[in-house]
Design a protein around this motif. Structure first.
Motif, PDB file in Angstrom:
ATOM      1  N   VAL A 142      13.765  -0.029 -11.017  1.00  0.00           N
ATOM      2  CA  VAL A 142      14.200  -0.363 -12.292  1.00  0.00           C
ATOM      3  C   VAL A 142      14.579  -1.872 -12.548  1.00  0.00           C
ATOM      4  O   VAL A 142      14.417  -2.274 -13.746  1.00  0.00           O
ATOM      5  N   LEU A 143      14.950  -2.425 -11.455  1.00  0.00           N
ATOM      6  CA  LEU A 143      15.174  -4.003 -11.764  1.00  0.00           C
ATOM      7  C   LEU A 143      13.961  -4.595 -12.097  1.00  0.00           C
ATOM      8  O   LEU A 143      13.988  -5.579 -12.931  1.00  0.00           O
ATOM      9  N   LEU A 144      12.927  -4.232 -11.529  1.00  0.00           N
ATOM     10  CA  LEU A 144      11.554  -4.641 -11.766  1.00  0.00           C
ATOM     11  C   LEU A 144      11.072  -4.622 -13.180  1.00  0.00           C
ATOM     12  O   LEU A 144      10.549  -5.357 -13.755  1.00  0.00           O
ATOM     13  N   HIS A 145      11.341  -3.439 -13.549  1.00  0.00           N
ATOM     14  CA  HIS A 145      11.062  -2.835 -15.017  1.00  0.00           C
ATOM     15  C   HIS A 145      12.004  -3.711 -16.043  1.00  0.00           C
ATOM     16  O   HIS A 145      11.486  -4.202 -16.868  1.00  0.00           O
ATOM     17  N   HIS A 146      13.235  -3.933 -15.549  1.00  0.00           N
ATOM     18  CA  HIS A 146      14.024  -4.887 -16.491  1.00  0.00           C
ATOM     19  C   HIS A 146      13.791  -6.314 -16.560  1.00  0.00           C
ATOM     20  O   HIS A 146      13.447  -6.982 -17.600  1.00  0.00           O
ATOM     21  N   HIS A 147      13.286  -6.801 -15.339  1.00  0.00           N
ATOM     22  CA  HIS A 147      12.712  -8.337 -15.492  1.00  0.00           C
ATOM     23  C   HIS A 147      11.386  -8.535 -15.910  1.00  0.00           C
ATOM     24  O   HIS A 147      11.051  -9.582 -16.458  1.00  0.00           O
ATOM     25  N   THR A 148      10.390  -7.199 -16.116  1.00  0.00           N
ATOM     26  CA  THR A 148       9.035  -7.643 -16.606  1.00  0.00           C
ATOM     27  C   THR A 148       9.075  -7.046 -17.680  1.00  0.00           C
ATOM     28  O   THR A 148       7.904  -7.391 -18.498  1.00  0.00           O
ATOM     29  N   GLY A 149       9.536  -5.868 -18.366  1.00  0.00           N
ATOM     30  CA  GLY A 149       9.407  -5.297 -19.260  1.00  0.00           C
ATOM     31  C   GLY A 149       8.342  -4.302 -19.155  1.00  0.00           C
ATOM     32  O   GLY A 149       7.666  -3.716 -20.177  1.00  0.00           O
ATOM     33  N   GLN A 150       7.482  -4.191 -17.891  1.00  0.00           N
ATOM     34  CA  GLN A 150       6.287  -3.412 -17.511  1.00  0.00           C
ATOM     35  C   GLN A 150       6.871  -1.953 -17.336  1.00  0.00           C
ATOM     36  O   GLN A 150       7.800  -1.562 -16.682  1.00  0.00           O
ATOM     37  N   ASP A 151       6.152  -0.831 -17.705  1.00  0.00           N
ATOM     38  CA  ASP A 151       6.293   0.647 -17.396  1.00  0.00           C
ATOM     39  C   ASP A 151       5.637   1.086 -16.317  1.00  0.00           C
ATOM     40  O   ASP A 151       6.020   1.692 -15.221  1.00  0.00           O
ATOM     41  N   ASP A 152       4.566   0.360 -16.056  1.00  0.00           N
ATOM     42  CA  ASP A 152       3.465   0.876 -14.927  1.00  0.00           C
ATOM     43  C   ASP A 152       3.726  -0.383 -13.599  1.00  0.00           C
ATOM     44  O   ASP A 152       3.255  -1.711 -13.865  1.00  0.00           O
ATOM     45  N   LEU A 153       4.216  -0.072 -12.667  1.00  0.00           N
ATOM     46  CA  LEU A 153       4.667  -0.647 -11.373  1.00  0.00           C
ATOM     47  C   LEU A 153       4.154  -0.472 -10.181  1.00  0.00           C
ATOM     48  O   LEU A 153       3.890   0.793  -9.837  1.00  0.00           O
ATOM     49  N   LEU A 154       3.846  -1.402  -9.462  1.00  0.00           N
ATOM     50  CA  LEU A 154       3.188  -0.922  -7.893  1.00  0.00           C
ATOM     51  C   LEU A 154       4.109  -1.898  -7.006  1.00  0.00           C
ATOM     52  O   LEU A 154       4.228  -3.127  -7.322  1.00  0.00           O
ATOM     53  N   VAL A 155       4.503  -1.101  -6.174  1.00  0.00           N
ATOM     54  CA  VAL A 155       5.278  -1.705  -5.017  1.00  0.00           C
ATOM     55  C   VAL A 155       4.974  -1.284  -3.745  1.00  0.00           C
ATOM     56  O   VAL A 155       4.567   0.117  -3.476  1.00  0.00           O
ATOM     57  N   GLY A 156       4.736  -2.356  -2.776  1.00  0.00           N
ATOM     58  CA  GLY A 156       4.479  -2.151  -1.466  1.00  0.00           C
ATOM     59  C   GLY A 156       5.435  -1.506  -0.642  1.00  0.00           C
ATOM     60  O   GLY A 156       6.485  -2.023  -0.968  1.00  0.00           O
ATOM     61  N   SER A 157       5.351  -0.744   0.275  1.00  0.00           N
ATOM     62  CA  SER A 157       6.242  -0.306   1.336  1.00  0.00           C
ATOM     63  C   SER A 157       5.892  -0.045   2.394  1.00  0.00           C
ATOM     64  O   SER A 157       4.921   0.825   2.724  1.00  0.00           O
ATOM     65  N   PRO A 158       6.390  -0.806   3.505  1.00  0.00           N
ATOM     66  CA  PRO A 158       5.558  -0.166   4.796  1.00  0.00           C
ATOM     67  C   PRO A 158       6.230   0.820   5.440  1.00  0.00           C
ATOM     68  O   PRO A 158       7.316   1.267   5.468  1.00  0.00           O
ATOM     69  N   VAL A 159       5.175   1.704   5.938  1.00  0.00           N
ATOM     70  CA  VAL A 159       5.877   3.021   6.956  1.00  0.00           C
ATOM     71  C   VAL A 159       5.249   2.429   8.385  1.00  0.00           C
ATOM     72  O   VAL A 159       4.570   1.820   8.457  1.00  0.00           O
ATOM     73  N   LEU A 160       5.895   3.517   9.233  1.00  0.00           N
ATOM     74  CA  LEU A 160       5.699   3.066  10.540  1.00  0.00           C
ATOM     75  C   LEU A 160       4.277   3.354  11.097  1.00  0.00           C
ATOM     76  O   LEU A 160       3.847   2.643  11.916  1.00  0.00           O
ATOM     77  N   GLY A 161       3.689   4.311  10.522  1.00  0.00           N
ATOM     78  CA  GLY A 161       2.036   4.320  10.877  1.00  0.00           C
ATOM     79  C   GLY A 161       2.050   5.108  12.370  1.00  0.00           C
ATOM     80  O   GLY A 161       0.724   5.142  12.883  1.00  0.00           O
ATOM     81  N   ARG A 162       3.213   5.576  12.904  1.00  0.00           N
ATOM     82  CA  ARG A 162       3.129   6.144  14.077  1.00  0.00           C
ATOM     83  C   ARG A 162       3.284   7.595  14.080  1.00  0.00           C
ATOM     84  O   ARG A 162       4.523   8.315  14.204  1.00  0.00           O
ATOM     85  N   SER A 163       2.440   8.334  13.418  1.00  0.00           N
ATOM     86  CA  SER A 163       2.664   9.791  13.000  1.00  0.00           C
ATOM     87  C   SER A 163       2.447  10.595  13.947  1.00  0.00           C
ATOM     88  O   SER A 163       2.842  11.805  13.996  1.00  0.00           O
ATOM     89  N   ARG A 164       1.750  10.038  15.135  1.00  0.00           N
ATOM     90  CA  ARG A 164       1.839  11.090  16.342  1.00  0.00           C
ATOM     91  C   ARG A 164       2.652  10.485  17.380  1.00  0.00           C
ATOM     92  O   ARG A 164       2.938   9.247  17.560  1.00  0.00           O
ATOM     93  N   ALA A 165       3.308  11.484  18.090  1.00  0.00           N
ATOM     94  CA  ALA A 165       4.376  11.073  19.123  1.00  0.00           C
ATOM     95  C   ALA A 165       4.089  10.147  20.325  1.00  0.00           C
ATOM     96  O   ALA A 165       4.706   9.296  20.672  1.00  0.00           O
ATOM     97  N   GLU A 166       2.403  10.286  20.599  1.00  0.00           N
ATOM     98  CA  GLU A 166       2.016   9.540  21.591  1.00  0.00           C
ATOM     99  C   GLU A 166       1.976   8.150  21.525  1.00  0.00           C
ATOM    100  O   GLU A 166       1.913   7.173  22.371  1.00  0.00           O
ATOM    101  N   PHE A 167       2.101   7.824  20.171  1.00  0.00           N
ATOM    102  CA  PHE A 167       2.087   6.315  19.872  1.00  0.00           C
ATOM    103  C   PHE A 167       3.332   5.693  19.573  1.00  0.00           C
ATOM    104  O   PHE A 167       3.475   4.401  19.523  1.00  0.00           O
ATOM    105  N   GLU A 168       4.593   6.496  19.882  1.00  0.00           N
ATOM    106  CA  GLU A 168       5.631   5.772  19.945  1.00  0.00           C
ATOM    107  C   GLU A 168       6.235   4.778  20.681  1.00  0.00           C
ATOM    108  O   GLU A 168       6.750   3.731  20.256  1.00  0.00           O
ATOM    109  N   GLY A 169       5.716   4.690  21.886  1.00  0.00           N
ATOM    110  CA  GLY A 169       6.063   3.882  22.830  1.00  0.00           C
ATOM    111  C   GLY A 169       5.061   2.669  23.057  1.00  0.00           C
ATOM    112  O   GLY A 169       5.111   1.861  24.110  1.00  0.00           O
ATOM    113  N   ILE A 170       4.016   2.544  22.202  1.00  0.00           N
ATOM    114  CA  ILE A 170       3.014   1.480  22.265  1.00  0.00           C
ATOM    115  C   ILE A 170       3.486   0.486  21.728  1.00  0.00           C
ATOM    116  O   ILE A 170       3.843   0.404  20.411  1.00  0.00           O
TER     117      ILE A 170
END
Length: 495
Positions: free
Chosen positions: A233-261
């Motif tokens: 909403v803040l970006l919408h206010h500052h740009t006046g744009q309705d269509d917005l793309l925002v990146g957001s990182p996810v852990l990428g460790r969807s399998r339990a065996e990758f948690e300790g690596i």
């Protein structure tokens, strides 16, 4: 230097330096990513995992240095480029100060770690250091899989039906003309990115943090979803744009065996928001909640592969797909409480891994790969925020205004969640006018005080010069009626 990940800490306790060195070497021996180098073979990048690699551990006597000299050296080391072909990809610097005080600087290249990995390393370092200093054997969890196993799993997954399913979702989600975010900048955008950056830090009050969690619960959302919706909403206010793309990182460790690596698993998913139709904030939050849940379900598709397959219109002055990012770092379940905030340099935080009493020594943030990143750190009771921004585009005053807007917006939606997006823009504009009015009043008050001070000075100078003039006249006899001149001559002429 753009992809250097680092943190510094003062060691407030006595430190066994040989034991600390051995503990870091044990981490390098344990995790193959930390002894990996990268080169080009037949025009393609290739990695080589070394069976053994000596730890880069440098001790420096800084006992006679000033605080400014130490800070300058820390920044120099923190942003010194890595040689990825020769290695190492991890550096440890220990600066000995006066008495028993030391400063520890850990710098790792982002190609081999994410922040989950750093939290894991700090926790394991404490276990290894304590075991060495107490002569008590430690048994760290066995690593049944390695980062190469993750790479193979991902390649097989992408080549099969699951890869097709993920690709179909993202192709629909990012269909059509992808928008460029046009944040108003203070300076023209350079033709090519310079990656120069800075940061602006602030905190949300404990009360506001609690109200945000209550709002999230009331709408079947998470704190992350509420904060992300507020940011969009803040970006919408500052740009006046309705269509917005925002990146957001996810852990990428969807399998339990990758948690300790240790490795770079983080994948920045692209979240698309539609602000058209002037929805209420709670209506917009529902859209964001659905978008986030769907993105998490399809998070295993690499964003770099999306760029290759979607082939968005490229502008060399901007990153592809998105120019801003939102991040919420939460407590790490495999690490000590507070580790993420500690690694991210939250001023004043302390930890005690393995008997090392560490206090965060914040380092100036100097790199930016995007226009702006809103980095939010969740602690048990409050939220601290660091806005990382491209300093070639924005002045710090502009970023401070964005921070104030974010705080104002969040305060409003926690009490009035049915406010429309247009009305929220009005709230922020009103906040700007109130802030401007207050600033003008303060300036006028300061002007009046300066005027009063100037008058006092002028009066003092006038009185001082009058006294001097009278003294001079008396001293020269010019005030004597019998003296031939000025008052005297005037007086004599009358007689």
């Amino acid at each position: 230097m753009v992809y250097n990940v680092n943190f510094a800490a003062r060691i407030r306790s006595a430190v066994d330096i040989p034991a600390l060195r051995r503990a870091f070497q044990a981490l390098v021996d344990r995790h193959p990513a930390l002894r990996t180098t990268f080169s080009m073979r037949s025009g393609k990048p290739a990695q080589r995992i070394h069976q053994h690699q000596a730890l880069h551990f440098v001790e420096t006597d800084a006992s006679a240095w000033t605080g400014d000299a130490l800070k300058a050296r820390l920044l120099e080391e923190a942003y010194r480029p890595f040689d990825l072909e020769r290695g190492p990809v991890l550096r440890v610097n220990l600066f000995a100060g006066p008495g028993t005080e030391h400063v520890l600087l850990l710098t790792v290249h982002h190609i081999v770690v994410d922040f989950w990995s750093l939290a894991l390393l700090l926790t394991e370092l404490g276990s290894l250091y304590r075991a060495d200093t107490t002569r008590v054997q430690v048994q760290l969890p066995a690593l049944g899989t390695q980062y190469t196993d993750y790479v193979h799993w991902q390649a097989e997954m992408l080549a099969g039906p699951e890869g097709d399913r993920l690709w179909a979702y993202w192709r629909r989600q990012l269909a059509g003309q992808l928008p460029l975010l046009e944040l108003p900048t203070d300076r023209p955008r350079p033709a090519a990115p310079t990656y120069r950056g800075a940061s602006y830090d602030f905190n949300l009050s404990d009360e506001l943090s609690s109200r945000l969690k209550t709002l999230a619960k009331a709408h079947g959302a998470t704190l992350y979803m509420v904060l992300l919706a507020g940011f969009q909403v803040l970006l919408h206010h500052h740009t006046g744009q309705d269509d917005l793309l925002v990146g957001s990182p996810v852990l990428g460790r969807s399998r339990a065996e990758f948690e300790g690596i240790v490795g770079l698993f983080t994948n920045p998913v692209i979240l698309r928001a539609n602000c058209s139709g002037n929805p209420t904030f709670e209506g917009f939050l529902d859209q964001v909640r659905k978008t986030v849940l769907a993105a998490l379900e399809h998070q295993d598709y690499p964003t770099l592969l999306l760029v290759e397959r979607l082939r968005p219109a490229r502008d060399l002055s901007r990153p592809p797909l998105c120019q801003v990012m939102f991040v919420l770092d939460k407590p790490h379940r495999l690490a000590e409480p507070g580790t993420p905030a500690f690694i991210l340099g939250e001023s004043g935080l302390r930890m005690n891994p393995g008997g090392l009493d560490l206090e965060v020594l914040p380092l100036e943030h100097r790199a930016a790969t995007l226009d702006l990143v809103m980095l939010t750190i969740e602690t048990p009771h409050s939220l601290s925020i660091s806005i990382r921004y491209n300093s070639d585009l924005f002045e710090v005053a502009t970023i401070a205004r964005i921070a104030k807007h974010f705080d104002t917006l969040l305060h409003h939606v926690t009490t009035h969640p049915r406010t429309t997006l247009d009305a929220l823009s009005g709230v922020l504009s009103t906040s700007d006018r109130q802030q401007l009015t207050a600033a003008l009043q303060q300036y006028k008050k300061a002007g009046r005080e300066r005027l009063k001070a100037a008058r006092r000075v002028a009066t003092h100078i006038f009185e001082h010069h009058t006294d001097n003039a009278n003294s001079y006249v008396t001293h020269r006899g010019l005030g004597d009626p019998s003296h031939p001149g000025l008052n005297g001559s005037s007086a004599a002429s009358k007689h």
